[in-house]
Design a protein around this motif. Structure first.
Motif, PDB file in Angstrom:
ATOM      1  N   VAL A 101      20.298  15.841-136.467  1.00  0.00           N
ATOM      2  CA  VAL A 101      19.307  14.943-137.068  1.00  0.00           C
ATOM      3  C   VAL A 101      17.929  15.346-136.562  1.00  0.00           C
ATOM      4  CG1 VAL A 101      18.473  12.570-137.160  1.00  0.00           C
ATOM      5  CG2 VAL A 101      20.928  13.035-137.322  1.00  0.00           C
ATOM      6  N   VAL A 102      16.965  15.403-137.477  1.00  0.00           N
ATOM      7  CA  VAL A 102      15.589  15.758-137.120  1.00  0.00           C
ATOM      8  C   VAL A 102      14.661  14.570-137.385  1.00  0.00           C
ATOM      9  CG1 VAL A 102      13.610  17.149-137.848  1.00  0.00           C
ATOM     10  CG2 VAL A 102      15.804  18.251-137.410  1.00  0.00           C
ATOM     11  N   ILE A 103      13.733  14.352-136.453  1.00  0.00           N
ATOM     12  CA  ILE A 103      12.729  13.302-136.599  1.00  0.00           C
ATOM     13  C   ILE A 103      11.356  13.955-136.553  1.00  0.00           C
ATOM     14  CG2 ILE A 103      11.848  11.108-135.699  1.00  0.00           C
ATOM     15  CD1 ILE A 103      14.423  10.815-134.110  1.00  0.00           C
ATOM     16  N   ASP A 104      10.445  13.542-137.439  1.00  0.00           N
ATOM     17  CA  ASP A 104       9.096  14.101-137.385  1.00  0.00           C
ATOM     18  C   ASP A 104       8.343  13.536-136.191  1.00  0.00           C
ATOM     19  OD1 ASP A 104       7.049  11.889-138.279  1.00  0.00           O
ATOM     20  OD2 ASP A 104       8.763  11.689-139.623  1.00  0.00           O
ATOM     21  N   ASP A 105       7.254  14.172-135.820  1.00  0.00           N
ATOM     22  CA  ASP A 105       6.526  13.859-134.592  1.00  0.00           C
ATOM     23  C   ASP A 105       5.959  12.438-134.567  1.00  0.00           C
ATOM     24  OD1 ASP A 105       6.164  15.351-132.211  1.00  0.00           O
ATOM     25  OD2 ASP A 105       3.997  15.258-132.512  1.00  0.00           O
ATOM     26  N   LYS A 106       5.783  11.847-135.725  1.00  0.00           N
ATOM     27  CA  LYS A 106       5.265  10.478-135.779  1.00  0.00           C
ATOM     28  C   LYS A 106       6.373   9.433-135.890  1.00  0.00           C
ATOM     29  CE  LYS A 106       0.567  11.024-137.561  1.00  0.00           C
ATOM     30  NZ  LYS A 106      -0.398  10.573-138.608  1.00  0.00           N
ATOM     31  N   GLY A 107       7.596   9.898-136.044  1.00  0.00           N
ATOM     32  CA  GLY A 107       8.711   8.972-136.137  1.00  0.00           C
ATOM     33  C   GLY A 107       8.773   8.216-137.450  1.00  0.00           C
ATOM     34  N   GLU A 108       8.269   8.847-138.520  1.00  0.00           N
ATOM     35  CA  GLU A 108       8.260   8.181-139.825  1.00  0.00           C
ATOM     36  C   GLU A 108       9.503   8.504-140.647  1.00  0.00           C
ATOM     37  OE1 GLU A 108       4.617   9.507-141.543  1.00  0.00           O
ATOM     38  OE2 GLU A 108       3.384   8.039-140.437  1.00  0.00           O
ATOM     39  N   ASN A 109      10.047   9.715-140.444  1.00  0.00           N
ATOM     40  CA  ASN A 109      11.205  10.155-141.227  1.00  0.00           C
ATOM     41  C   ASN A 109      12.314  10.657-140.312  1.00  0.00           C
ATOM     42  OD1 ASN A 109       9.982  10.068-144.065  1.00  0.00           O
ATOM     43  ND2 ASN A 109       8.506  11.349-142.968  1.00  0.00           N
ATOM     44  N   VAL A 110      13.540  10.252-140.617  1.00  0.00           N
ATOM     45  CA  VAL A 110      14.721  10.709-139.894  1.00  0.00           C
ATOM     46  C   VAL A 110      15.589  11.441-140.910  1.00  0.00           C
ATOM     47  CG1 VAL A 110      16.676  10.054-138.461  1.00  0.00           C
ATOM     48  CG2 VAL A 110      14.569   8.714-138.370  1.00  0.00           C
ATOM     49  N   ILE A 111      15.854  12.732-140.659  1.00  0.00           N
ATOM     50  CA  ILE A 111      16.487  13.587-141.663  1.00  0.00           C
ATOM     51  C   ILE A 111      17.859  14.063-141.194  1.00  0.00           C
ATOM     52  CG2 ILE A 111      16.188  15.643-143.096  1.00  0.00           C
ATOM     53  CD1 ILE A 111      13.174  15.536-142.266  1.00  0.00           C
ATOM     54  N   SER A 112      18.870  13.854-142.028  1.00  0.00           N
ATOM     55  CA  SER A 112      20.200  14.397-141.761  1.00  0.00           C
ATOM     56  C   SER A 112      20.185  15.870-142.162  1.00  0.00           C
ATOM     57  CB  SER A 112      21.255  13.634-142.566  1.00  0.00           C
ATOM     58  OG  SER A 112      22.528  14.207-142.371  1.00  0.00           O
ATOM     59  N   VAL A 113      20.410  16.758-141.199  1.00  0.00           N
ATOM     60  CA  VAL A 113      20.257  18.199-141.430  1.00  0.00           C
ATOM     61  C   VAL A 113      21.587  18.933-141.539  1.00  0.00           C
ATOM     62  CG1 VAL A 113      19.286  20.342-140.491  1.00  0.00           C
ATOM     63  CG2 VAL A 113      18.022  18.187-140.253  1.00  0.00           C
ATOM     64  N   LEU A 114      22.509  18.621-140.653  1.00  0.00           N
ATOM     65  CA  LEU A 114      23.749  19.406-140.573  1.00  0.00           C
ATOM     66  C   LEU A 114      24.936  18.512-140.254  1.00  0.00           C
ATOM     67  CD1 LEU A 114      24.916  22.412-140.387  1.00  0.00           C
ATOM     68  CD2 LEU A 114      24.700  22.112-137.917  1.00  0.00           C
ATOM     69  N   SER A 115      26.097  18.843-140.868  1.00  0.00           N
ATOM     70  CA  SER A 115      27.339  18.102-140.641  1.00  0.00           C
ATOM     71  C   SER A 115      27.155  16.620-140.959  1.00  0.00           C
ATOM     72  CB  SER A 115      27.829  18.286-139.192  1.00  0.00           C
ATOM     73  OG  SER A 115      28.135  19.639-138.938  1.00  0.00           O
ATOM     74  N   GLY A 116      26.630  16.377-142.145  1.00  0.00           N
ATOM     75  CA  GLY A 116      26.356  15.010-142.560  1.00  0.00           C
ATOM     76  C   GLY A 116      27.588  14.142-142.610  1.00  0.00           C
ATOM     77  N   HIS A 117      28.688  14.709-143.106  1.00  0.00           N
ATOM     78  CA  HIS A 117      29.919  13.932-143.207  1.00  0.00           C
ATOM     79  C   HIS A 117      30.803  14.091-141.987  1.00  0.00           C
ATOM     80  CE1 HIS A 117      29.697  13.545-147.875  1.00  0.00           C
ATOM     81  NE2 HIS A 117      29.040  12.603-147.256  1.00  0.00           N
ATOM     82  N   LEU A 118      31.421  15.249-141.833  1.00  0.00           N
ATOM     83  CA  LEU A 118      32.387  15.440-140.757  1.00  0.00           C
ATOM     84  C   LEU A 118      31.759  15.290-139.380  1.00  0.00           C
ATOM     85  CD1 LEU A 118      34.545  18.424-142.097  1.00  0.00           C
ATOM     86  CD2 LEU A 118      35.021  15.983-142.218  1.00  0.00           C
ATOM     87  N   GLY A 119      30.518  15.746-139.242  1.00  0.00           N
ATOM     88  CA  GLY A 119      29.845  15.642-137.956  1.00  0.00           C
ATOM     89  C   GLY A 119      29.166  14.310-137.729  1.00  0.00           C
ATOM     90  N   GLY A 120      29.133  13.462-138.752  1.00  0.00           N
ATOM     91  CA  GLY A 120      28.577  12.123-138.603  1.00  0.00           C
ATOM     92  C   GLY A 120      27.067  12.037-138.645  1.00  0.00           C
ATOM     93  N   ALA A 121      26.385  13.110-139.109  1.00  0.00           N
ATOM     94  CA  ALA A 121      24.920  13.097-139.090  1.00  0.00           C
ATOM     95  C   ALA A 121      24.334  12.045-140.029  1.00  0.00           C
ATOM     96  CB  ALA A 121      24.372  14.473-139.449  1.00  0.00           C
ATOM     97  N   ASN A 122      25.001  11.786-141.150  1.00  0.00           N
ATOM     98  CA  ASN A 122      24.471  10.788-142.087  1.00  0.00           C
ATOM     99  C   ASN A 122      24.445   9.395-141.460  1.00  0.00           C
ATOM    100  OD1 ASN A 122      24.249  12.849-143.902  1.00  0.00           O
ATOM    101  ND2 ASN A 122      25.864  12.160-145.276  1.00  0.00           N
TER     102      ASN A 122
END
Length: 373
Positions: free
Chosen positions: A107-128
């Motif tokens: 999961v990636v967060i921008d420097d201002k904490g406005e957006n939280v992005i699911s990047v990898l293993s959204g399902h099996l890895g639980g990133a979503n």
């Protein structure tokens, strides 16, 4: 402090399931805020932003390129939350990706904490799910792009996972998922297991049709199929798996009575052979049930540990209150119960009819029941 070196794995100290990593001044402030509310996490940030309370807050400081920290985090954590630009993250994790079944959720967060992005293993890895939780903690926007989540349909690779369902083979995951998200005719046949698998507030998409039997689904000629059952399919029924997946719900309970000191190997052999004789799947076994005096039986404990099954035991008076088709005075003499394997399974499953009432094999007595659909 962790001094990152190119030639060795970073010496991290994992205490929780998730890691939070920051490399900028604003990112560190955000990471400290998130770490406070996201308690199942370990925090890592660059030593040049040290504030003096890191030891007390159990923050792990590092110096050098964050790129060299990631391989160690990948090996240890269920999920990694990075307060780093998305492009940089993609470049850094690319060389260490292995497989969606084993890679952690990223999961990636921008420097201002406005957006939280699911990047990898959204399902099996639980990133979503992690993305949603982090976004809620920061009052930020969760960005999830996997098709099944966006379209509010069935995530094939996670179908029933919250109940402990497992698939027999991952071979058809991709083509079946494609049929689901492309809104093709998909059949669902459920013979056992939990029924509340549809969690969205909208109705099941019209192209996904639930059929009462595999034969009925085959006659409808769907493009793909999801079959939920504890039993082995016949040769004819296997045609449904040309573009289909079998899910194994945890519904089988096995009652065991055995002589003291019976080996794990003998107990396991009786279980495996019996399940095969019933044409059931070992993957659908949920629990081993017995009498309380067997709670320390080494052979039983080794078998349940090997397979990760529940281990349930009942007092003699509880067993005697259950239905027993073949009560035994001999068993009562030694245990205080008129039966062990049969009543234990009846209590656990609540089933009126058992798949196997009782069978004696060597030092083991076995009964089998299925939790009612």
């Amino acid at each position: 402090m962790i001094e990152l070196k190119e030639e060795e794995l970073a010496p991290i100290k994992q205490s929780h399931s998730y890691a939070i990593v920051a490399i900028t001044k604003h990112g560190v402030e955000l990471s400290r805020k998130l770490h406070t509310v996201f308690t199942n996490s370990d925090l890592y940030y660059m030593s040049k932003f040290e504030k003096g309370d890191e030891e007390h807050r159990q923050v792990q400081l590092f110096s050098g390129s964050v790129r060299m920290l990631l391989p160690a985090l990948f090996k240890q954590y269920k999920g990694i939350i990075l307060i780093i630009s998305l492009g940089a993250v993609v470049r850094m994790i690319a060389p260490i990706l292995k497989d969606k079944k084993t890679d952690p959720g990223i999961v990636v967060i921008d420097d201002k904490g406005e957006n939280v992005i699911s990047v990898l293993s959204g399902h099996l890895g639980g990133a979503n799910e992690l993305t949603k939780e982090v976004a809620a903690a920061l009052d930020a926007k969760a960005i999830i792009t996997t098709a099944s989540d966006v379209q509010k349909t069935i995530p094939v690779d996670l179908f029933g996972s919250r109940f402990g369902w497992v698939w027999d083979s991952a071979e058809k995951l991709t083509p079946v998922s494609a049929s689901v998200v492309n809104e093709e005719h998909v059949a669902i046949v459920q013979e056992s297991g939990e029924q509340n698998w549809w969690t969205y507030e909208i109705p099941l998409p019209e192209q996904i049709v639930v059929y009462p039997s595999i034969d009925g689904a085959l006659q409808a000629k769907p493009k793909a199929a999801l079959v939920v059952t504890h039993r082995q399919l016949s040769q004819t029924e296997n045609r449904i798996l040309e573009n289909g997946i079998v899910y194994r719900p945890k519904v089988i309970a096995i009652g065991i009575g055995c002589n003291r000191g019976t080996s794990a190997a003998e107990i396991e052999q009786v279980i495996v052979e019996t399940v095969a004789e019933l044409k059931f799947s070992l993957k659908s076994v949920k629990a081993i049930c017995t009498i309380s005096i067997k709670k320390d039986e080494i052979g039983l404990l080794e078998v349940v540990q090997k397979y990760g099954w529940e281990f349930v035991y009942y007092e003699p008076k509880e067993l005697n209150q259950a239905k027993i088709e073949a009560p035994s005075d001999t068993v009562y003499k030694y245990t205080g119960a008129y039966g062990v394997s049969e009543p234990a399974v009846r209590i656990y499953t609540g089933a009126e009819q058992l798949e196997l009432v009782k069978k004696k094999s060597g030092n083991v007595t076995i009964s089998v029941g299925v939790i009612p659909f």
